[in-house]
Each structure stands twice: as structure tokens, then as C-alpha cells.
Write a protein that holds these residues in place. Sequence first.
Motif, PDB file in Angstrom:
ATOM      1  N   ALA A 107      10.239   7.422 -18.313  1.00 38.92           N
ATOM      2  CA  ALA A 107       9.418   6.475 -17.551  1.00 38.92           C
ATOM      3  C   ALA A 107       8.908   5.343 -18.443  1.00 38.92           C
ATOM      4  N   TYR A 108       8.907   5.585 -19.736  1.00 37.50           N
ATOM      5  CA  TYR A 108       8.415   4.597 -20.702  1.00 37.50           C
ATOM      6  C   TYR A 108       9.542   4.056 -21.578  1.00 37.50           C
ATOM      7  N   PHE A 109      10.768   4.371 -21.182  1.00 41.30           N
ATOM      8  CA  PHE A 109      11.925   4.014 -22.007  1.00 41.30           C
ATOM      9  C   PHE A 109      11.951   2.520 -22.345  1.00 41.30           C
ATOM     10  N   ASN A 140      16.842   5.643 -32.053  1.00 43.26           N
ATOM     11  CA  ASN A 140      17.846   6.704 -31.901  1.00 43.26           C
ATOM     12  C   ASN A 140      17.258   7.929 -31.221  1.00 43.26           C
ATOM     13  N   ASN A 141      16.072   8.313 -31.637  1.00 32.59           N
ATOM     14  CA  ASN A 141      15.441   9.493 -31.060  1.00 32.59           C
ATOM     15  C   ASN A 141      15.056   9.260 -29.601  1.00 32.59           C
ATOM     16  N   LEU A 142      14.635   8.048 -29.286  1.00 35.45           N
ATOM     17  CA  LEU A 142      14.316   7.714 -27.898  1.00 35.45           C
ATOM     18  C   LEU A 142      15.550   7.889 -27.013  1.00 35.45           C
ATOM     19  N   ILE A 143      16.666   7.378 -27.473  1.00 25.20           N
ATOM     20  CA  ILE A 143      17.913   7.488 -26.712  1.00 25.20           C
ATOM     21  C   ILE A 143      18.344   8.950 -26.602  1.00 25.20           C
ATOM     22  N   TYR A 144      18.277   9.661 -27.717  1.00 25.36           N
ATOM     23  CA  TYR A 144      18.689  11.063 -27.753  1.00 25.36           C
ATOM     24  C   TYR A 144      17.819  11.933 -26.836  1.00 25.36           C
ATOM     25  N   SER A 145      16.524  11.633 -26.787  1.00 24.77           N
ATOM     26  CA  SER A 145      15.583  12.470 -26.041  1.00 24.77           C
ATOM     27  C   SER A 145      15.408  12.061 -24.592  1.00 24.77           C
ATOM     28  N   SER A 146      16.062  11.001 -24.174  1.00 21.70           N
ATOM     29  CA  SER A 146      15.894  10.524 -22.805  1.00 21.70           C
ATOM     30  C   SER A 146      16.652  11.378 -21.810  1.00 21.70           C
ATOM     31  N   THR A 147      16.208  11.299 -20.582  1.00 24.66           N
ATOM     32  CA  THR A 147      16.839  12.061 -19.514  1.00 24.66           C
ATOM     33  C   THR A 147      18.133  11.373 -19.078  1.00 24.66           C
ATOM     34  N   PRO A 148      18.995  12.084 -18.383  1.00 20.48           N
ATOM     35  CA  PRO A 148      20.276  11.512 -17.961  1.00 20.48           C
ATOM     36  C   PRO A 148      20.151  10.246 -17.109  1.00 20.48           C
ATOM     37  N   ASP A 149      19.046  10.079 -16.401  1.00 18.29           N
ATOM     38  CA  ASP A 149      18.902   8.894 -15.558  1.00 18.29           C
ATOM     39  C   ASP A 149      18.819   7.595 -16.360  1.00 18.29           C
ATOM     40  N   LEU A 154      22.117   2.472 -21.259  1.00 17.85           N
ATOM     41  CA  LEU A 154      22.548   2.549 -22.650  1.00 17.85           C
ATOM     42  C   LEU A 154      23.521   1.454 -23.057  1.00 17.85           C
ATOM     43  N   LYS A 155      24.352   1.015 -22.135  1.00 17.74           N
ATOM     44  CA  LYS A 155      25.279  -0.074 -22.466  1.00 17.74           C
ATOM     45  C   LYS A 155      24.501  -1.314 -22.892  1.00 17.74           C
ATOM     46  N   GLU A 156      23.477  -1.664 -22.108  1.00 16.98           N
ATOM     47  CA  GLU A 156      22.632  -2.806 -22.443  1.00 16.98           C
ATOM     48  C   GLU A 156      21.928  -2.594 -23.782  1.00 16.98           C
ATOM     49  N   VAL A 157      21.442  -1.384 -23.995  1.00 20.36           N
ATOM     50  CA  VAL A 157      20.730  -1.068 -25.230  1.00 20.36           C
ATOM     51  C   VAL A 157      21.641  -1.269 -26.433  1.00 20.36           C
TER      52      VAL A 157
END
Length: 172
Positions: A107-109, A140-149, A154-157
Motif C-alpha cells: 500500500a506504500y510501495f 531491492n528489499n521493497l521489491i522483494y518483499s512486496s505482494t504479487p499485486d 515492476l517494469k516501470e520501476v
Amino acid sequence: VADFINNIFDILIESSMPNQVPKLRETAIFVLSVSIKNYNTILSHANSDEKLNSIVDVVSKQISSIDEKEKEHLSSNNSHILISCTILLYNLSTVWKDNVYESRISAYFDQIYNISSQLFEIGIQNENELLIKNSAESLNNLIYSSTPDVSNKLKEVYEETLKNIDSSNDLK
């Protein structure tokens, strides 16, 4: 200990605000970071959204309180504070690593991604290797720990990250 941290959470947030003296801010951010790392139940109980908002707000205010000129030539105090912020964001992203489906971090991604990207850019501008390294690890950790939604973002990131890296090469 987690109950104690819960009881003084608002004091730690207030002590982290930019209107406080630098060492108090740095120490309060450090205590928040270590507390979240070691007692992640602080954020998995009631008021977790309120606490997450407060933490994201504190880090955002650290960046916005530094004027553009100083962002290019960070003081030692601000450098240490921003490095502590990257560690806080890293630990924040780790809270739900064992239970991704209950995670609130997605929610805070966008907010955390933008803040970490700003910290990365400030690190590049100042040739501050520790700030660059920690903010990259936070991302990296934010991406790794995020939910599938979040996977559709990720492409934009990755494209934006490549642009940031490319622009950092232009600075040299």
C-alpha cells in the motif's frame, strides 16, 4: 520491549522530525529502525497503517527539509540522518517478509519507492557510497518483499532505475 516501543512510538516519531536537533533525529530514526527490525510486531498490531504513515512521513520530511543546494553538498549530520532513513526503509520492507499475503507494505510501495529513489539520487550527487548502497538495498528489499499485486509496476520501476543509473553515469 515491543509494548514499550508501542508506548513511546509517538515520542520517537516526534523526535525524528526535522525541527529537532540532528543527533536526536538520527538517534530516534535509529531506534525506530532497530525496533522494527527486532520487534516487527510493532507494525503488525492495531494502528499499523497509522504507524506506517508516520514512518513514511518522517523519512519524506527528512528529504524535503534539506534545500536543493545542500542536497548537492550534504552536511555530515544530514548524511548520517539520510543513511539511517535508508536502513529504516529497509527494515520496514522486511516486516512482512515471512507472510507476504498479510503485508501492508504494498500500500506504500509508490511512496517508499519514490523516497528510496530520491535518497539514491542524493547519494549519487554527493558520491556517498553508503547512501547509494543502502538506498539500493532498500529498493531491492521493497521489491522483494512486496505482494504479487505490485508485480505489474515492476517494469516501470526497472525502467526508471535504469534511467537513474544512466543519469548517474552522466554526473561523472
